[in-house]
Design a protein around this motif. Structure first.
Motif, short mmCIF file in Angstrom:
data_model
loop_
_atom_site.label_atom_id
_atom_site.label_comp_id
_atom_site.label_asym_id
_atom_site.label_seq_id
_atom_site.Cartn_x
_atom_site.Cartn_y
_atom_site.Cartn_z
N LEU A 1 0.85 -1.19 0.00
CA LEU A 1 0.00 0.00 0.00
C LEU A 1 0.89 1.24 0.00
N MET A 2 0.78 2.04 -1.04
CA MET A 2 1.53 3.28 -1.15
C MET A 2 0.59 4.43 -0.78
N ARG A 3 0.77 4.94 0.41
CA ARG A 3 -0.14 5.96 0.92
C ARG A 3 0.01 7.28 0.16
N ARG A 4 -1.10 7.87 -0.18
CA ARG A 4 -1.08 9.16 -0.87
C ARG A 4 -0.47 10.24 0.01
N GLU A 5 -0.50 10.03 1.31
CA GLU A 5 -0.02 11.05 2.24
C GLU A 5 1.50 11.05 2.41
N VAL B 1 9.65 6.81 -0.42
CA VAL B 1 9.31 6.70 -1.84
C VAL B 1 10.38 5.90 -2.58
N LYS C 1 9.50 -2.09 -6.08
CA LYS C 1 8.84 -2.25 -7.38
C LYS C 1 9.79 -2.87 -8.39
N LEU D 1 2.94 -1.74 -6.42
CA LEU D 1 2.59 -0.60 -5.56
C LEU D 1 1.13 -0.23 -5.81
N GLU E 1 -1.79 2.38 -4.81
CA GLU E 1 -2.06 3.68 -4.18
C GLU E 1 -3.34 3.59 -3.36
N GLY E 2 -3.30 4.16 -2.16
CA GLY E 2 -4.48 4.16 -1.31
C GLY E 2 -4.31 5.12 -0.16
N SER E 3 -5.38 5.31 0.58
CA SER E 3 -5.35 6.25 1.70
C SER E 3 -6.27 5.74 2.80
N SER F 1 -10.64 3.22 -1.47
CA SER F 1 -9.30 2.88 -1.95
C SER F 1 -8.72 1.71 -1.16
#
Length: 312
Positions: free
Chosen positions: A33-37, A45, A52, A58, A60-62, A68
Motif C-alpha cells: 500500500l503506497m499511501r497518498r499522504e 518513496v 517495485k 505498488l 495507491e491508497g489512503s 481505496s
C-alpha cells in the motif's frame, strides 16, 4: 499450489520492509500500500520504487479514502499490517480499525495479520497504567477482527534484537556500552530475543499454513531464550572485554520511573515487565498458539552471538 497474494500495509517501516523482502523471497505476489499522504518522504518513496524494481506491486491508497482501501484489499488473499507502533497511540488506532473495516467489506481475505510483533497483548492485563493503552488498543483491534469473523494470525515476536540486543538492553543507546552495563534485578529472568529478518521469515511462513489459522505464532526459539546475564556474557566473550556490572533492584527501578515523562515511563514499564516480571517466558503457549522454530524448523534463525558480531 499457487502462493497467496500478499498485501503489506506499512511496507517501508522497520518490520514492514523486512516482511516485503521475505514475501518476495518466498515467491508470493507481493503488493504494498503506497499511501497518498507520503508527500516528501523521499526515503520511503525510494524504498517503494526499489521494491517495485524487485517485482512488488505498488497500490495507491489512503486511510482517509475507504474505497481505496477496499479496492486494494480485493486484489489480494492475505493482508499484513506492519504499521509502526506509534500508529496505536491516541486517535491513530482508528487507522488499523479502518483497515479492518475495509477487509470486512471486501470479504475476500483468507488471512489478516495485524500489526503487533512484540509482546502478546492478551497476556499483559496486569500492566501499569503508563503504557497500558498500547496493549489495550491492540486488544481492541483483535476484538474487531474476531467480531468481524476475519481469519487471522497474530505474531508475538518478543524482543527485537535491534532494540534489545545491540545495546545489551541499555536505555538511551542502540550500541553496546563501552565500560559498564546496568543489569535489571539479578539478571536471571529469561528473555526471548529475535533477529528482525527472522521474524519476517516466520511471519510469511504462516500466510498459507492452515495450522496457523486463528492462532498466535510465538517466536521463541530455544537458542534465543537467554537471561540478561547470558546476553552480556556473549558480548564479553565476543569483544574480549569485561564490563563493570551495576545491578538495579526492582525497588530502585520503579523509583526511577517517577521522575520522567509519561512516554519514557511507558518504555521503562516494558523493561520492567520483561526483566523483572519475566513476562515473555512465564506462561505455556497452549493450544491457541504455536512456537515458530518448532513449526518451521527449516528456517535457520540467527543466534544472538551471531547477531552481536555486527557491533564489533
Amino acid at each position: 499450489m499457487s502462493k497467496s497474494k500478499v498485501l503489506v500495509v506499512g511496507g517501508t517501516g522497520y518490520i514492514g520492509n523486512r516482511i516485503v523482502k521475505a514475501s518476495l523471497a518466498a515467491g508470493h505476489p507481493t503488493y504494498i500500500l503506497m499511501r497518498r499522504e507520503l508527500g516528501y518522504e523521499i526515503e520511503k518513496v525510494q524504498m517503494l520504487l526499489a521494491f517495485k524494481n524487485k517485482g512488488a506491486h505498488l497500490i495507491e491508497g489512503s486511510f482517509f479514502d475507504h474505497q481505496s482501501l477496499v479496492d486494494a484489499v480485493k486484489l489480494v488473499d492475505v493482508v499484513i499490517s506492519a504499521m509502526s507502533g506509534v500508529q496505536f497511540r491516541s486517535h491513530n488506532i482508528l487507522l488499523q480499525l479502518k483497515l479492518v473495516d475495509a477487509i470486512k467489506e471486501a470479504g475476500n481475505v483468507k488471512r489478516f495479520l495485524p500489526s503487533e510483533f512484540g509482546m502478546d497483548p492478551s497476556r499483559m492485563e496486569h500492566v501499569f497504567e503508563c503504557g497500558k493503552e498500547t496493549f489495550s488498543d491492540k486488544m481492541v483491534i483483535r476484538k474487531a477482527i474476531e467480531d468481524a469473523k476475519i481469519p487471522y494470525t497474530y505474531i508475538s515476536a518478543n524482543c527485537l534484537a535491534g532494540y534489545f540486543v545491540g545495546n545489551l538492553s541499555q536505555l538511551g543507546t542502540l550500541v553496546p556500552p563501552k565500560d559498564r552495563v546496568n543489569i535489571y534485578g539479578d539478571g536471571n529472568r529469561k528473555v526471548v530475543y529475535m533477529d528482525e529478518d527472522d521474524v519476517a521469515s516466520y511471519t510469511i511462513k504462516t500466510v498459507d499454513d492452515p495450522r496457523m489459522l486463528n492462532k498466535t505464532l510465538y517466536c521463541r526459539p530455544n537458542k534465543n531464550i537467554l537471561s540478561h546475564n547470558e546476553l552480556i556474557k556473549k558480548w564479553e566473550k565476543l569483544s574480549n572485554k569485561t564490563l563493570e556490572k551495576v545491578y538495579i533492584s526492582d525497588k530502585d527501578f520503579l523509583a526511577s520511573m517517577k521522575d520522567v515523562d509519561y512516554g519514557f515511563q511507558a518504555a521503562l514499564a516494558r523493561i520492567y515487565y520483561i526483566y523483572y516480571d519475566g513476562c515473555l517466558m512465564n506462561f505455556e503457549i497452549g493450544e491457541k498458539g504455536e512456537e515458530a522454530s518448532e513449526l518451521y524448523p527449516e528456517v535457520q534463525y540467527t543466534r544472538m552471538d551471531e547477531y552481536l558480531q555486527r557491533y564489533l
